[in-house]
Design a protein around this motif. Sequence first.
Motif, short mmCIF file in Angstrom:
data_model
loop_
_atom_site.label_atom_id
_atom_site.label_comp_id
_atom_site.label_asym_id
_atom_site.label_seq_id
_atom_site.Cartn_x
_atom_site.Cartn_y
_atom_site.Cartn_z
N GLN A 13 -4.99 -2.70 -3.13
CA GLN A 13 -3.59 -2.91 -2.85
C GLN A 13 -2.78 -2.76 -4.13
OE1 GLN A 13 -2.73 -6.93 -1.62
NE2 GLN A 13 -3.82 -7.85 -3.32
N VAL A 14 -1.47 -2.78 -4.00
CA VAL A 14 -0.59 -2.81 -5.16
C VAL A 14 0.26 -4.07 -5.07
CG1 VAL A 14 -0.51 -0.32 -5.45
CG2 VAL A 14 1.15 -1.43 -3.96
N ARG A 15 0.61 -4.62 -6.20
CA ARG A 15 1.48 -5.79 -6.22
C ARG A 15 2.59 -5.59 -7.24
NH1 ARG A 15 -0.07 -9.08 -10.56
NH2 ARG A 15 -2.14 -8.58 -11.42
N SER B 59 4.20 8.34 -5.00
CA SER B 59 3.79 8.06 -6.38
C SER B 59 4.74 8.71 -7.38
CB SER B 59 2.37 8.54 -6.62
OG SER B 59 1.44 7.82 -5.84
N THR C 200 5.23 -6.17 -10.29
CA THR C 200 5.40 -6.80 -11.58
C THR C 200 6.63 -7.72 -11.50
OG1 THR C 200 6.86 -5.05 -12.39
CG2 THR C 200 4.48 -4.74 -12.71
N PHE D 59 4.94 -1.75 -10.40
CA PHE D 59 3.76 -2.13 -9.62
C PHE D 59 2.54 -2.25 -10.52
CE2 PHE D 59 6.30 0.04 -6.31
CZ PHE D 59 6.31 -0.95 -5.34
N VAL D 60 1.66 -3.17 -10.15
CA VAL D 60 0.32 -3.24 -10.71
C VAL D 60 -0.61 -2.66 -9.66
CG1 VAL D 60 -1.52 -4.73 -11.55
CG2 VAL D 60 0.86 -5.29 -12.07
N ARG D 61 -1.28 -1.59 -9.97
CA ARG D 61 -2.13 -0.90 -9.01
C ARG D 61 -3.55 -1.44 -9.09
NH1 ARG D 61 1.99 2.05 -10.70
NH2 ARG D 61 2.96 3.63 -9.36
N GLU D 62 -4.01 -2.02 -7.99
CA GLU D 62 -5.36 -2.56 -7.90
C GLU D 62 -6.18 -1.73 -6.93
OE1 GLU D 62 -4.50 -6.57 -6.76
OE2 GLU D 62 -4.17 -7.20 -8.84
N SER E 234 0.84 -1.21 0.00
CA SER E 234 0.00 0.00 0.00
C SER E 234 0.87 1.25 0.00
CB SER E 234 -0.92 0.00 1.23
OG SER E 234 -1.47 1.27 1.47
N PHE E 235 0.53 2.21 -0.86
CA PHE E 235 1.22 3.49 -0.85
C PHE E 235 0.93 4.25 0.45
CE2 PHE E 235 1.93 2.60 -5.22
CZ PHE E 235 2.92 3.45 -5.68
#
Length: 295
Positions: free
Chosen positions: A65-67, A44, A69, A59-62, A28-29
């Motif tokens: 949450q973020v995960r 960011s 790459t 990062f893949v931003r969902e 999480s940012f």
Amino acid sequence: MTASVPSPPPLLDTDVLRSFVAIAESGSFTRAARQVFRTPSALSMQIKRLEETLGHPLFVREARQVRLTPEGEMLLGYGRRLLKLNQEAVARFLSPALDGVVRLGTPDDIGTRILPQVLSRFASGHPAVQVEVVAGRSGDLVGRMIDEKLDLVLVTEGNDDLAPGLGEVVHSEPLVWAGREGGVAAQRSPLPLSLASHGCAWRGMALAALDQAGVDYRVAYSSEHCAGQEAAMLADLAISPFPRSLVRPPLRRLGAEHGLPPLGEYRIALLRGESLSPAAEALAARVVEAFQEWR
């Protein structure tokens, strides 16, 4: 005609790496921003510039949450090693030389949150100190400290086997209801609960709140470890009282919309044994610092 000298590759900034690793580890940012004392928007911008420098998304931003790459996962390994080397280099010159053994006791729910960070940073600054970690119930750990078998102990305040007001309060956060995302356990009657064993502060706070609100419930699962409570939630067999910081997908917070009463705050305290060594004092300071960063 002289050949042009190729430009050296750009260097990775330590401050940006620290932000990147914090985001990757917290998912999480927002949580990472609290750890590195920056705003989420500043993080960011840092990550955007880092991605531009490396030429790859990290990062893949969902939605929640973020995960990482694949490129982000690769950079995480490098980032951790570079930060560790940086800490070791600075500590070699600035930190006093310490050695010996420090014995730390902690309940498992507390240890999983801060111990990796604490032990990693402490080992970087004081590589000659051996840290022994003992996990167990708060009351048992306090007994071992009284018997001089532990130097430092983390406990959850409010447990039945602990006197009030012990030690230094190092962390406070809301206790919330949690269950499986999209689950139906919270809709059942009587309400199925997954709780810690008798005497735990979480258990006492939950049952007292339900009794006061007149909610019909049954204790479906009981475990000394928060992993056992979490397993019942993940299977959508029960809901649990859980620290807000531990509620992460696929779990979600539950509240008034499910007819559940508020639970209030719970606190973590640090207890110190008598005649602590300089190494134990240094570890205690690192524990306090880790909880301050967690907020």
